[in-house]
Design a protein around this motif. Structure first.
Motif, PDB file in Angstrom:
ATOM      1  N   PHE A 232       0.827  -1.135  -0.011  1.00  0.00           N
ATOM      2  CA  PHE A 232      -0.045  -0.191  -0.091  1.00  0.00           C
ATOM      3  C   PHE A 232       0.992   1.204  -0.039  1.00  0.00           C
ATOM      4  CE2 PHE A 232      -3.709  -2.478   2.021  1.00  0.00           C
ATOM      5  CZ  PHE A 232      -4.519  -2.496   0.658  1.00  0.00           C
ATOM      6  N   ALA A 233       1.854   1.233   0.795  1.00  0.00           N
ATOM      7  CA  ALA A 233       2.841   2.336   0.731  1.00  0.00           C
ATOM      8  C   ALA A 233       3.332   2.573  -0.621  1.00  0.00           C
ATOM      9  CB  ALA A 233       3.895   2.179   1.825  1.00  0.00           C
ATOM     10  N   GLN A 234       4.075   1.497  -1.152  1.00  0.00           N
ATOM     11  CA  GLN A 234       4.300   1.529  -2.445  1.00  0.00           C
ATOM     12  C   GLN A 234       3.422   2.461  -3.723  1.00  0.00           C
ATOM     13  OE1 GLN A 234       5.716  -2.468  -3.278  1.00  0.00           O
ATOM     14  NE2 GLN A 234       7.785  -1.807  -3.213  1.00  0.00           N
ATOM     15  N   TYR A 235       2.044   1.575  -3.443  1.00  0.00           N
ATOM     16  CA  TYR A 235       1.113   1.903  -4.409  1.00  0.00           C
ATOM     17  C   TYR A 235       0.697   3.495  -4.160  1.00  0.00           C
ATOM     18  CZ  TYR A 235      -3.416   2.060  -6.806  1.00  0.00           C
ATOM     19  OH  TYR A 235      -4.289   2.279  -7.732  1.00  0.00           O
ATOM     20  N   HIS A 236       0.647   4.065  -2.875  1.00  0.00           N
ATOM     21  CA  HIS A 236      -0.059   5.204  -2.562  1.00  0.00           C
ATOM     22  C   HIS A 236       1.023   6.343  -2.380  1.00  0.00           C
ATOM     23  CE1 HIS A 236      -4.137   4.093  -2.006  1.00  0.00           C
ATOM     24  NE2 HIS A 236      -3.869   3.083  -1.229  1.00  0.00           N
TER      25      HIS A 236
ATOM     26  N   ASP B  59      -7.835  -3.241   5.085  1.00  0.00           N
ATOM     27  CA  ASP B  59      -8.544  -2.000   5.136  1.00  0.00           C
ATOM     28  C   ASP B  59      -7.813  -1.087   6.228  1.00  0.00           C
ATOM     29  OD1 ASP B  59      -9.894  -2.864   3.027  1.00  0.00           O
ATOM     30  OD2 ASP B  59     -11.805  -2.941   4.055  1.00  0.00           O
ATOM     31  N   ASP B  60      -7.784  -1.740   7.384  1.00  0.00           N
ATOM     32  CA  ASP B  60      -6.867  -0.895   8.474  1.00  0.00           C
ATOM     33  C   ASP B  60      -5.811  -0.344   8.171  1.00  0.00           C
ATOM     34  OD1 ASP B  60      -6.619   0.198  11.288  1.00  0.00           O
ATOM     35  OD2 ASP B  60      -6.017  -1.673  11.858  1.00  0.00           O
ATOM     36  N   ILE B  61      -4.942  -1.445   7.724  1.00  0.00           N
ATOM     37  CA  ILE B  61      -3.634  -0.909   7.365  1.00  0.00           C
ATOM     38  C   ILE B  61      -3.549  -0.017   6.317  1.00  0.00           C
ATOM     39  CG2 ILE B  61      -1.404  -1.735   6.199  1.00  0.00           C
ATOM     40  CD1 ILE B  61      -2.027  -4.484   7.661  1.00  0.00           C
TER      41      ILE B  61
ATOM     42  N   VAL C  92      -1.576   3.433   6.523  1.00  0.00           N
ATOM     43  CA  VAL C  92      -0.622   3.979   5.445  1.00  0.00           C
ATOM     44  C   VAL C  92      -0.804   4.900   4.903  1.00  0.00           C
ATOM     45  CG1 VAL C  92       0.252   3.197   3.404  1.00  0.00           C
ATOM     46  CG2 VAL C  92       0.212   1.605   5.058  1.00  0.00           C
ATOM     47  N   ASP C  93      -2.091   5.388   4.372  1.00  0.00           N
ATOM     48  CA  ASP C  93      -2.575   6.742   3.815  1.00  0.00           C
ATOM     49  C   ASP C  93      -2.263   7.760   4.656  1.00  0.00           C
ATOM     50  OD1 ASP C  93      -3.362   7.814   1.364  1.00  0.00           O
ATOM     51  OD2 ASP C  93      -5.287   8.166   2.249  1.00  0.00           O
ATOM     52  N   THR C  94      -2.563   7.633   5.877  1.00  0.00           N
ATOM     53  CA  THR C  94      -2.295   8.471   6.789  1.00  0.00           C
ATOM     54  C   THR C  94      -0.839   9.174   7.198  1.00  0.00           C
ATOM     55  OG1 THR C  94      -4.580   8.058   8.251  1.00  0.00           O
ATOM     56  CG2 THR C  94      -2.907   9.346   9.379  1.00  0.00           C
ATOM     57  N   ARG C  95      -0.110   7.996   7.370  1.00  0.00           N
ATOM     58  CA  ARG C  95       1.281   8.103   7.410  1.00  0.00           C
ATOM     59  C   ARG C  95       1.957   8.914   6.232  1.00  0.00           C
ATOM     60  NH1 ARG C  95       4.844   9.620   8.894  1.00  0.00           N
ATOM     61  NH2 ARG C  95       6.474   9.299  10.550  1.00  0.00           N
ATOM     62  N   ILE C  96       1.363   8.527   5.009  1.00  0.00           N
ATOM     63  CA  ILE C  96       2.156   9.195   3.967  1.00  0.00           C
ATOM     64  C   ILE C  96       1.774  10.541   3.687  1.00  0.00           C
ATOM     65  CG2 ILE C  96       1.910   9.382   1.320  1.00  0.00           C
ATOM     66  CD1 ILE C  96       1.436   6.367   1.349  1.00  0.00           C
ATOM     67  N   GLY C  97       0.703  10.920   4.314  1.00  0.00           N
ATOM     68  CA  GLY C  97       0.133  12.299   4.515  1.00  0.00           C
ATOM     69  C   GLY C  97       1.190  13.221   5.283  1.00  0.00           C
TER      70      GLY C  97
END
Length: 321
Positions: free
Chosen positions: A213-217, A308-310, A314-319
Motif C-alpha cells: 500500500f505504501a508503494q502504491y500510494h 483496510d485498517d492497514i 498507511v495513507d495517513t502516514r504518507i500524508g
C-alpha cells in the motif's frame, strides 16, 4: 533504492558489459544498491507458449527465470544491456524478454496493479558492429514493450554504432561519460525518498500489505521495504487473495529477514506491526508501533478488516511526510 542490470552479451567483459558496469558503478557511487545479472550465463529456457501464465498468472518452467521475476518487481530502475545480433537483442536476452509474458499477464489479463509500476524506470544500453540506419530500431521497440510488461516506464536508450572489437567502447569519445551522466539523472530523483521499513514477525502478511500500500500510494516519495524477525517460507495466501480484491498484485513477494533487508540502506522510520517485543529495534531510528492484530489463520472477513485498517494507516502516514 535498487538498480537491476540485465547483461545480455555472451562475450565476457565485452563492450555491453563495460557500459552496464559503468552505469551500475555510478549508481552505487551515488548510494544505490545494485545487482548485475549475467543473463547470457543463466539457465533461462525459451517461452513454450503453454498459456499457463494467462490462465493461472505464473510461468511453470522451473529455471533461473524464477529468480528474475522477484528482482524485476523489487527494482526501481531496470537497465537492459545487449549487443545487436541481426538487428535484435541476443538470444539469451530475448528468452528473458519472452518469459516476461508472465508479468504482462498479471497486468493485462488479471488486471492487477503492480505497486511499483508508478515510478519504476527502464533504460536500454546497446552496441552494434555496423552503421546501419535502423540498427537499433527493433531492439529499442522490443525494450519499450518489455519494460511495459514488467511494469516500468521506458526512459530511452544510449546506443553506439560501429563498436565490434572487445573493449572498443572504451575508445569512444563520449560513451562512458554519457552512461555515467544518465545513471546520475535516473538515480538522483530516487535518493531523496523517505525510507520506511515495515516489520512483523513472519513478514508474510501485515508488513507485506503495508509495504504494498505504501508503494502504491506514495512510491514517488517513499522507499519501502518489509522484513521479519522470523520470516515464514512464503507469504500468506489469504492475504494475497484479499489484496487481489483491491486490485493489488502481490506476486513474487517473499518473506525476508531483517538481515536480508539491510543492504538496501538504513531506514528513516521503522513501523512495527504489533510485534514490538519480538521485532528488533534499530539504534537511532524512530519506531512506530501500529499494534495491528495478526490475521493469519483467521477468516477472509477478518483479513479484509485488517487490510483496510492497514491501508488507512498507511495513507495517513504518507500524508505526514
Amino acid at each position: 533504492m535498487f538498480v537491476l542490470g540485465l547483461q545480455g552479451s555472451p562475450r565476457i567483459k565485452g563492450n555491453t558489459s563495460i557500459l552496464l558496469s559503468s552505469f551500475l558503478a555510478e549508481a552505487e557511487r551515488l548510494g544505490a544498491h545494485t545487482q548485475n545479472l549475467d543473463v547470457a550465463r543463466m539457465n533461462i529456457s525459451p517461452c513454450q507458449e503453454c498459456g499457463t501464465c494467462e490462465k493461472k498468472g505464473f510461468c511453470p518452467i522451473d529455471d533461473d527465470m524464477q529468480q528474475v521475476y522477484p528482482l524485476l518487481r523489487q527494482a526501481d530502475i531496470i537497465v537492459m544491456a545487449t549487443p545487436i545480433f541481426f538487428y535484435g537483442p541476443t538470444a539469451q536476452m530475448k528468452a528473458l524478454i519472452d518469459r516476461s509474458q508472465a508479468l504482462w499477464s498479471l497486468r493485462y489479463v488479471f488486471r492487477l496493479m503492480d505497486p511499483g509500476r508508478k515510478w519504476r524506470q527502464g533504460f536500454l544500453l546497446s552496441v552494434g558492429a555496423t552503421k546501419g540506419k535502423n540498427l537499433f530500431e527493433g531492439t529499442t521497440l522490443m525494450a519499450k514493450y518489455f519494460f511495459d510488461a514488467v511494469g516500468a516506464s521506458f526512459d530511452g536508450a544510449l546506443t553506439y554504432k560501429q563498436i565490434e572489437g572487445s573493449g572498443d567502447i572504451k575508445k569512444h569519445p563520449t560513451a562512458l561519460n554519457e552512461v555515467k551522466e544518465k545513471a546520475k539523472a535516473l538515480v538522483t530523483p530516487f535518493l531523496n525518498r523517505t525510507k520506511i521499513l515495515f516489520v512483523c514477525t513472519e513478514n508474510a502478511c501485515r508488513s507485506q500489505m503495508a509495504s504494498a500500500f505504501a508503494q502504491y500510494h506514495g512510491g514517488d516519495k517513499i522507499e519501502v521495504d518489509s522484513a521479519g524477525s522470523a520470516p515464514a517460507n512464503e507469504v500468506n495466501q489469504l492475504m494475497e487473495k484479499a489484496m487481489k480484491e483491491k486490485g493489488i498484485d502481490m506476486a513474487y513477494r517473499k518473506p525476508k529477514s531483517i538481515e536480508e533487508a539491510a543492504p538496501f540502506g538504513k531506514p528513516d522510520l521503522i513501523v512495527s506491526m504489533g510485534c514490538k517485543d519480538v521485532c528488533p529495534q534499530f539504534p537511532g531510528v524512530p519506531n512506530e508501533e501500529w499494534n495491528v492484530p495478526d490475521p493469519s489463520g483467521k477468516s477472509i472477513e477478518f483479513m479484509r478488516k485488517i487490510r483496510d485498517d492497514i491501508e488507512e494507516r498507511v495513507d495517513t502516514r504518507i500524508g505526514k511526510i
